[in-house]
Design an enzyme around this catalytic site. Sequence first.
Site, PDB file in Angstrom:
ATOM      1  CD  GLN A  53      -3.740  -7.579  -0.854  1.00  0.00           C
ATOM      2  OE1 GLN A  53      -3.418  -6.457  -0.467  1.00  0.00           O
ATOM      3  NE2 GLN A  53      -3.099  -8.665  -0.506  1.00  0.00           N
TER       4      GLN A  53
ATOM      5  CE  LYS B 237       1.438 -10.626   0.606  1.00  0.00           C
ATOM      6  NZ  LYS B 237       1.496  -9.723   1.741  1.00  0.00           N
TER       7      LYS B 237
ATOM      8  CG  ASP C  33      12.947 -11.919   6.031  1.00  0.00           C
ATOM      9  OD1 ASP C  33      12.581 -10.723   6.073  1.00  0.00           O
ATOM     10  OD2 ASP C  33      13.199 -12.585   7.052  1.00  0.00           O
TER      11      ASP C  33
ATOM     12  NE  ARG D  23      10.123  -5.629   4.964  1.00  0.00           N
ATOM     13  CZ  ARG D  23      10.461  -6.150   6.132  1.00  0.00           C
ATOM     14  NH1 ARG D  23      10.765  -5.361   7.135  1.00  0.00           N
ATOM     15  NH2 ARG D  23      10.494  -7.453   6.300  1.00  0.00           N
TER      16      ARG D  23
ATOM     17  CB  CYS E 123      -3.215  -5.745   6.394  1.00  0.00           C
ATOM     18  SG  CYS E 123      -2.695  -4.078   6.832  1.00  0.00           S
TER      19      CYS E 123
ATOM     20  CB  ALA F 194      -0.895  -0.011   1.235  1.00  0.00           C
TER      21      ALA F 194
END
Length: 326
Positions: free
Chosen positions: A74, A144, A207, A230, A105, A22
């Site tokens: 999503q 998810k 990760d 990330r 989330c 987001a």
Amino acid sequence: MIKNIVIDGIKAENRYFLAPMAGITDSAYRQICRSFGAGMTYTEMVSAKALTYGDKKSLALLKIDDSEMPCIAQIFGNDPEVLAEGAKIAVANCQAVGIDINMGCPVPKIVSNGEGSALMADIKRAEAIIKAVRKAIDIPLTVKFRRGFTFDTINAVEFAKMAESAGVSAVCVHGRTRTQMYSGESHFPTIEMVKKAVSVPVIASGDIFTPESAFKAMNEYGADAVMAARGALGNPFLFRQFLQYEETGAYDATDPKEVIDTMKRHLLLTCSLKGEQRAVAECRKHMLWYLKGIRGSKKFKIIISTLETCDEVIKLLDEIKETCDG
Ligand SMILES: Cc1cc2nc3c(=O)[nH]c(=O)nc-3n(C[C@H](O)[C@H](O)[C@H](O)COP(=O)(O)O)c2cc1C
């Protein structure tokens, strides 16, 4: 030959997906990541409730360009009927190849509404949501979720089995609990346990920062595909590295000049989609992430945060590029 994955007829280009984030993975960034090889993209999470109200901002989040396909939309929410209606609206208003429901989330605002990862602690409601959405749409549905809500209530395997029997075509598992938010390590063995428990494809999230970690998730823990989140911030080049690593067992470091060129492309694309003022403001964080990998960029980072027009940013990027020459 690069392997790929098929999710109930949806053919991803390869096994390296761009995760939904987001405020980050908007159409511009999805296009950039696809151009470097992301095999599947996801929209940012969109409120099903807001869609049922005809909220323009939420509908805008569903705008998907041809160049970012295949893309999955999503949605999130807590009410089966609202999610079913929201999913129908999403299908009618965008060209997504599938719908994903966010049940991972961890953000307090979402969890306190019984949405996102809160649904891991209410498996009956989660099941009702999946069944209702499955009935409402005729394109593939995925979900998810996380390892569990807390360390005391780890239930990824049970949750995945429930989701499969309720009708999803794939599951994406983030190997952290809700309590962990984004800290600590993602638990890869959870991926393996889920993979053994269901027959639909399992996508690993958490990760995936390097080609080596992607390979570990797939080759050691059995993930069918991985998602970079990330690791892809300011680093769309990661997708090219994934592919290079799969093909050759090695990959090239990123070239600072290409980073600058990509920053310009990202900014200009965002300007064309969102207008200059918004683009410059929203791209600031991306610019700082891109600059992380560039030597001597500290002083430029401070300046870039103060600039307000696209021309000013482009001019500074050209200056930075010149410093990369020497
Ligand atoms: C800023 C940010 C926004 C995110 N937004 C979403 C989202 O909208 N939907 C979702 O399913 N996950 C979202 N996530 C979670 C990621 O998709 C991913 O599962 C998580 O970051 C773990 O992967 P990582 O360790 O590689 O970052 C978000 C993560 C971050 C850092």
